[in-house]
Enzyme design. Structure first.
Site, PDB file in Angstrom:
ATOM      1  N   ARG A  96      30.650  26.197  47.478  1.00 55.86           N
ATOM      2  CA  ARG A  96      31.994  25.975  46.945  1.00 55.86           C
ATOM      3  C   ARG A  96      32.878  25.632  48.132  1.00 55.86           C
ATOM      4  O   ARG A  96      32.919  26.368  49.122  1.00 55.86           O
ATOM      5  CB  ARG A  96      32.499  27.222  46.220  1.00 55.86           C
ATOM      6  CG  ARG A  96      33.851  27.067  45.530  1.00 55.86           C
ATOM      7  CD  ARG A  96      34.103  28.286  44.639  1.00 55.86           C
ATOM      8  NE  ARG A  96      35.379  28.235  43.954  1.00 55.86           N
ATOM      9  CZ  ARG A  96      36.433  28.990  44.267  1.00 55.86           C
ATOM     10  NH1 ARG A  96      36.352  29.847  45.278  1.00 55.86           N
ATOM     11  NH2 ARG A  96      37.550  28.909  43.575  1.00 55.86           N
ATOM     12  N   ASN A 122      41.969  26.865  42.321  1.00 55.01           N
ATOM     13  CA  ASN A 122      41.583  28.235  42.642  1.00 55.01           C
ATOM     14  C   ASN A 122      42.623  29.229  42.134  1.00 55.01           C
ATOM     15  O   ASN A 122      43.825  29.049  42.344  1.00 55.01           O
ATOM     16  CB  ASN A 122      41.442  28.386  44.160  1.00 55.01           C
ATOM     17  CG  ASN A 122      41.037  29.790  44.559  1.00 55.01           C
ATOM     18  OD1 ASN A 122      39.909  30.211  44.324  1.00 55.01           O
ATOM     19  ND2 ASN A 122      41.954  30.530  45.165  1.00 55.01           N
ATOM     20  N   GLU A 123      42.170  30.282  41.440  1.00 56.82           N
ATOM     21  CA  GLU A 123      43.018  31.387  40.995  1.00 56.82           C
ATOM     22  C   GLU A 123      44.411  30.894  40.596  1.00 56.82           C
ATOM     23  O   GLU A 123      45.436  31.269  41.200  1.00 56.82           O
ATOM     24  CB  GLU A 123      43.101  32.445  42.101  1.00 56.82           C
ATOM     25  CG  GLU A 123      41.721  32.981  42.469  1.00 56.82           C
ATOM     26  CD  GLU A 123      41.721  34.009  43.591  1.00 56.82           C
ATOM     27  OE1 GLU A 123      42.816  34.313  44.118  1.00 56.82           O
ATOM     28  OE2 GLU A 123      40.643  34.502  43.954  1.00 56.82           O
ATOM     29  N   HIS A 166      36.656  35.862  39.135  1.00 58.13           N
ATOM     30  CA  HIS A 166      36.504  36.361  40.500  1.00 58.13           C
ATOM     31  C   HIS A 166      36.476  37.889  40.438  1.00 58.13           C
ATOM     32  O   HIS A 166      37.404  38.512  39.924  1.00 58.13           O
ATOM     33  CB  HIS A 166      37.642  35.871  41.381  1.00 58.13           C
ATOM     34  CG  HIS A 166      37.628  34.383  41.580  1.00 58.13           C
ATOM     35  ND1 HIS A 166      38.542  33.723  42.388  1.00 58.13           N
ATOM     36  CD2 HIS A 166      36.797  33.425  41.099  1.00 58.13           C
ATOM     37  CE1 HIS A 166      38.271  32.419  42.378  1.00 58.13           C
ATOM     38  NE2 HIS A 166      37.222  32.223  41.592  1.00 58.13           N
ATOM     39  N   TYR A 179      36.553  41.290  42.218  1.00 62.37           N
ATOM     40  CA  TYR A 179      36.846  42.116  43.382  1.00 62.37           C
ATOM     41  C   TYR A 179      37.074  43.551  42.895  1.00 62.37           C
ATOM     42  O   TYR A 179      36.342  44.017  42.022  1.00 62.37           O
ATOM     43  CB  TYR A 179      38.023  41.534  44.165  1.00 62.37           C
ATOM     44  CG  TYR A 179      37.662  40.203  44.823  1.00 62.37           C
ATOM     45  CD1 TYR A 179      36.835  40.177  45.948  1.00 62.37           C
ATOM     46  CD2 TYR A 179      38.113  38.988  44.307  1.00 62.37           C
ATOM     47  CE1 TYR A 179      36.471  38.972  46.554  1.00 62.37           C
ATOM     48  CE2 TYR A 179      37.761  37.781  44.906  1.00 62.37           C
ATOM     49  CZ  TYR A 179      36.942  37.786  46.032  1.00 62.37           C
ATOM     50  OH  TYR A 179      36.583  36.590  46.613  1.00 62.37           O
ATOM     51  N   GLU A 219      33.780  33.945  42.641  1.00 61.62           N
ATOM     52  CA  GLU A 219      33.959  34.662  43.901  1.00 61.62           C
ATOM     53  C   GLU A 219      33.635  36.133  43.655  1.00 61.62           C
ATOM     54  O   GLU A 219      33.903  36.666  42.574  1.00 61.62           O
ATOM     55  CB  GLU A 219      35.397  34.586  44.422  1.00 61.62           C
ATOM     56  CG  GLU A 219      35.838  33.258  44.970  1.00 61.62           C
ATOM     57  CD  GLU A 219      37.247  33.339  45.575  1.00 61.62           C
ATOM     58  OE1 GLU A 219      37.698  34.481  45.877  1.00 61.62           O
ATOM     59  OE2 GLU A 219      37.876  32.291  45.735  1.00 61.62           O
ATOM     60  N   TRP A 275      31.986  35.050  48.073  1.00 64.16           N
ATOM     61  CA  TRP A 275      33.016  34.725  49.063  1.00 64.16           C
ATOM     62  C   TRP A 275      32.758  35.567  50.308  1.00 64.16           C
ATOM     63  O   TRP A 275      32.684  36.782  50.195  1.00 64.16           O
ATOM     64  CB  TRP A 275      34.409  35.020  48.510  1.00 64.16           C
ATOM     65  CG  TRP A 275      35.451  34.590  49.495  1.00 64.16           C
ATOM     66  CD1 TRP A 275      35.906  35.303  50.569  1.00 64.16           C
ATOM     67  CD2 TRP A 275      36.130  33.339  49.519  1.00 64.16           C
ATOM     68  NE1 TRP A 275      36.830  34.558  51.267  1.00 64.16           N
ATOM     69  CE2 TRP A 275      36.980  33.344  50.637  1.00 64.16           C
ATOM     70  CE3 TRP A 275      36.097  32.194  48.708  1.00 64.16           C
ATOM     71  CZ2 TRP A 275      37.791  32.282  50.970  1.00 64.16           C
ATOM     72  CZ3 TRP A 275      36.897  31.141  49.038  1.00 64.16           C
ATOM     73  CH2 TRP A 275      37.750  31.180  50.153  1.00 64.16           C
TER      74      TRP A 275
END
Length: 464
Positions: A96, A174-175, A241, A243, A270, A299
């Site tokens: 990516r 992205n995001e 993503h 996290y 991610e 990531w």
């Protein structure tokens, strides 16, 4: 994420609101019921390119493809071009790539750079997921670009990316929404998908979740069917993503379950093993993704302000971190689960030509090998050439190519070759991994940027 850019070291956005996620999964499933039926019946399969079949991403040869890769922050570290080859050598099947649309202070990625990245991904047998990073945290992050502004950037890249649908997926932004008014994500994303199709893009489109990608408010989980239905090609891939919102294994399982129940395709675009001082359920992400055939892109390879989420320090494959060990070497990590896309089986990808391209006439040589230069793009002040070597009747274990410029050209940069230039003569040889070519087969082996206008010199090739 946006704390991966040296100019944005803080990480305040990804709020630990994971309790809300587990509680709302059932609601999301109910809310989505019926909506996924709005998807185009029999999603149109883009001829020869990636497409979606139910929950599965299918490559240009009609085979399922499961992403196992990492991210390279190219717009911040253009000098680290060797990272593509390093990631390929480490076993990744996907990269990516962080690009800049010019809305933020980290710069603008040019069409010429995108062309160079795509050619390098193909040379390294990587599937390339290109993303605009300037949208990160829109509505909350000062200066962030909207998804519509991201589409403006992609419109300028259309001529470069048209025809690369077998090798490239387009991650629109992205995001793209922060934590302020995350509900705006649905219409903004549907509009962006529709506009990309109206421009002419036939690529698989990747759309990131709001809430800085973590979707703790379930906006994407609730309205993904509506966005999927907005794509006339039925070729949209959803990306979450993961996290610290996903610190509990059950939260990961519940999210995956809901997308599976909706019959929609999902990747983890991610994730890390820890973020902002909190653990992430990375083992569950990898295990569940392996069992369900869900792709993931960890990531990040290198270059973060927080080295905890660097897989390798200083862009050095010899400096692997504990996160690098988890991403690459664990039971369901890249080394043990990644498989090349079948479009690369047995050979490098075929040459893609567009009207106006110049290609040299191969030199017949002595039967050992021949070579040709393809002018991939020419922007007046410079141009990009890609060199293809074709083996004779016998296998090659190495090659050397030579040519003389017709006048005024010179190489300003090159990749994947041991190259020297003197007095208008160019000599280039393989760098080991790209020296082997089966008898009768062709392989795009290296590329370069040159000044002086696109040229088609006669190229000589010898087996090394």
């Amino acid at each position: 994420m946006d704390d991966k850019n040296p100019a944005h070291p803080t990480g305040r956005r990804k709020r630990p609101l994971r309790r809300l996620l587990a509680a709302a999964v059932a609601v999301a499933a109910v809310a989505a019921t019926g909506l996924w039926q709005l998807m185009p019946a029999g999603a149109q399969q883009q001829e020869g390119g990636f497409h979606i079949d139910g929950t599965q991403l299918i490559d240009g040869n009609g085979n399922p493809f499961i992403m196992r890769g990492s991210t390279h922050p190219d717009v911040w570290y253009e000098q680290e071009f060797e990272s593509f080859g390093e990631l390929s050598d480490l076993g990744a099947n996907t990269v990516r790539v962080v690009l800049g649309s010019g809305h933020r202070d980290w710069g603008t990625t040019t069409p010429e750079r995108v062309a160079q990245i795509v050619e390098e991904c193909k040379a390294q047998q990587l599937i390339c997921v290109l993303e605009v990073h300037d949208t990160t945290g829109y509505g909350e992050e000062s200066g962030a670009a909207s998804l519509d502004e991201a589409v403006d950037f992609w419109e300028g890249m259309y001529d470069v990316l048209d025809g690369e649908e077998r090798y490239v997926l387009v991650n629109i932004g992205n995001e793209p929404i922060g934590n302020n008014d995350a509900a705006q994500w649905t219409q903004a994303t549907a509009d962006a998908v529709e506009r990309m199709r109206s421009i002419g893009f036939e690529h698989t489109l990747v759309v990131d979740a709001p809430n800085w990608g973590q979707d703790w408010e379930q906006v994407m989980l609730n309205t993904a069917p509506e966005v999927a239905a907005a794509d006339p090609d039925g070729n949209t891939l959803f990306s979450v993503h993961m996290y610290q919102v996903y610190s509990e294994p059950q939260t990961v399982v519940d999210y995956f379950d809901t997308f599976e129940q909706m019959g929609l395709p999902l990747i983890v675009g991610e994730y890390a093993d820890a973020h902002q001082g909190e653990d992430v359920a990375w083992e569950t992400i990898q295990t569940e993704a392996h069992e369900r055939g869900i792709g993931w892109i960890a990531w990040s390879y290198s270059g973060n302000t927080d080295p905890v989420i660097d897989q390798f320090l200083n862009f050095d494959p010899a400096q692997k971190t504990s996160w690098g060990e988890h991403a690459f070497d664990s039971e369901f990590g890249i080394v043990n689960t990644a498989e090349r896309a079948s479009v690369y089986d047995g050979d490098e990808p075929p040459e893609t030509t567009t009207p106006g391209e110049e290609t040299t006439t191969p030199d017949d040589g002595d039967g050992e090998c021949t070579a040709e230069i393809n002018v991939a793009s020419d922007w007046g002040s410079g141009w990009q050439g890609n060199v293809t070597v074709t083996a004779g009747s016998s296998d090659l274990s190495g090659w050397e190519v030579t040519w003389d410029w017709p006048g005024g050209q010179s190489i300003t940069s090159h990749w994947n070759a041991d190259l020297t230039e003197s007095g208008g003569q160019v000599n280039a040889g393989d760098v080991g991994w790209n020296g082997s070519i089966a008898g009768g087969e062709s392989r795009e082996v290296f590329g370069f940027i040159a000044s002086g206008g696109g040229a088609s010199p006669e190229v000589s090739c010898e087996a090394a």
